[in-house]
Enzyme design. Structure first.
Site, mmCIF file in Angstrom:
data_model
loop_
_atom_site.group_PDB
_atom_site.id
_atom_site.type_symbol
_atom_site.label_atom_id
_atom_site.label_comp_id
_atom_site.label_asym_id
_atom_site.label_seq_id
_atom_site.Cartn_x
_atom_site.Cartn_y
_atom_site.Cartn_z
ATOM 1 N NE ARG A 49 -3.777 -2.261 0.141
ATOM 2 C CZ ARG A 49 -3.512 -3.498 -0.320
ATOM 3 N NH1 ARG A 49 -2.361 -3.735 -0.945
ATOM 4 N NH2 ARG A 49 -4.374 -4.471 -0.174
ATOM 5 C CB SER A 108 -9.602 -2.125 3.301
ATOM 6 O OG SER A 108 -10.072 -3.367 2.829
ATOM 7 C CD GLU A 133 -5.903 0.737 1.950
ATOM 8 O OE1 GLU A 133 -5.937 0.609 0.709
ATOM 9 O OE2 GLU A 133 -6.114 -0.198 2.727
#
Length: 333
Positions: free
Chosen positions: A161, A230, A328
């Site tokens: 990520r 998410s 995130e």
């Protein structure tokens, strides 16, 4: 190029937030024109807002939204195809398009919301595949002087990520095109978790169908319930941390990270679930009942309410497991 004033910032949390200026551009030339016109102003680059949490009623600056939606075939050697994908292309629509043409590689990333440009910046991943494995290069515009720069895959410094566009060069370059290399034929990856059990047909289309069914069974549809998918990243820890945790929780799931020596990835969803947050609801801010990694807006939650819930989850997991979670989602403040 279209310029609007006091416009709503797109976000899948469905939380109202105005931008002083919102610019939609359809080419690198229009992007350069906008950068020149609004030089010196605070800038925010967004796609479809699938990774944003607005925590204010107004963003005092300029929001830039890509509508570069072209897809061009650069080369095809009979084994693989190189595609030039505009940063404003809807990612899942592109995956459907590629699968329909018999290209393989992107099918595991089906139903991930957002645009191609943000996908390359975030290094999206699912079911054992990250977009970085498909990226050949990323074309960008420099915010400072409007010059063009092409980053090779190596120069993107991809990690879990993570990319150089989120770290050392954050805010300095805007992605305009993503060059992806996909395979021709049915070479698919079904090794992650129980994906192989869900696949009925060993083909890109069969994998896409299984991934979509699995995601829909666990995740809220963004067109029905406000969320950013998410919300937290899976924490990456040293191997000795995992061994310590296994003493009390021998069934704790973990995943090796070949690119990270002596480190493993833990399941944030498992940690949040075991800390007692799955299905939790505080007014209209909540944790999705079938996937603890997803925070949702059930209707009228504010960004601050969801941010507060996220902070409580982070503290709870840290207190119980000694592991720190990181969002995130990007906060707009």
């Amino acid at each position: 190029m279209t310029i609007g004033y006091s416009q709503d910032i797109p976000n899948t949390f469905r939380i109202p937030c105005k931008a002083d200026v919102l610019v939609r551009y359809e080419s690198p030339a229009e992007l350069c024109e906008a950068l020149g016109q609004f030089r010196g102003r605070r800038l925010l680059f967004v796609g479809e807002g699938s990774n944003l949490l607005p925590c204010c009623e107004r963003f005092e600056g300029v929001v830039l939204c890509s509508e570069i939606r072209s897809v061009e075939e650069i080369s095809n050697d009979g084994r693989a195809v190189l595609l030039k994908l505009g940063s404003g292309c809807n990612w899942d629509e592109f995956v459907a398009w590629s699968v329909g043409r018999g290209y393989s590689g992107a099918e595991n990333l089906s139903l991930i919301p957002g645009q191609a440009g943000s996908a390359a910046v975030q290094n999206i991943g699912a079911y054992g595949v990250e977009i970085s494995s498909l990226v050949e290069s990323v074309e960008t515009i420099c915010v400072r002087d409007g010059s063009t720069r092409i980053f090779s895959r190596e120069e993107c410094e991809y990690g879990y990520r993570r990319s150089v566009f989120k770290t050392s060069l954050a805010g300095e370059y805007i992605v305009t095109f993503v060059n992806l290399r996909l395979r021709l034929g049915d070479a698919v990856n079904i090794e992650y978790g129980r994906l192989s059990e869900a696949v009925r047909e060993l083909s890109p289309a069969g994998v896409r169908e299984a991934v979509i069914a699995t995601r829909r069974a666990k995740l809220p549809a963004v067109e029905e319930v406000g969320s950013a998918g998410s919300f937290f990243m899976n924490p990456v820890v040293e191997s000795y941390v995992l061994e310590r945790l296994k003493q009390d929780w021998p069934d704790i799931p973990s995943y090796p990270l070949p690119s990270e020596d002596d480190k493993v990835k833990l399941s944030a969803a498992w940690l949040i679930d075991k800390a007692g947050w799955k299905g939790w609801r505080r007014d209209d801010a909540g944790v999705w009942p079938t996937q603890a990694l997803v925070l949702v807006n059930y209707g009228s939650a504010t960004g601050e309410q969801i941010r507060s819930l996220a902070a409580d989850i982070v503290e709870s997991v840290k207190q119980r497991f000694g592991v720190e979670l990181h969002p995130e989602a990007q906060y707009i403040i």
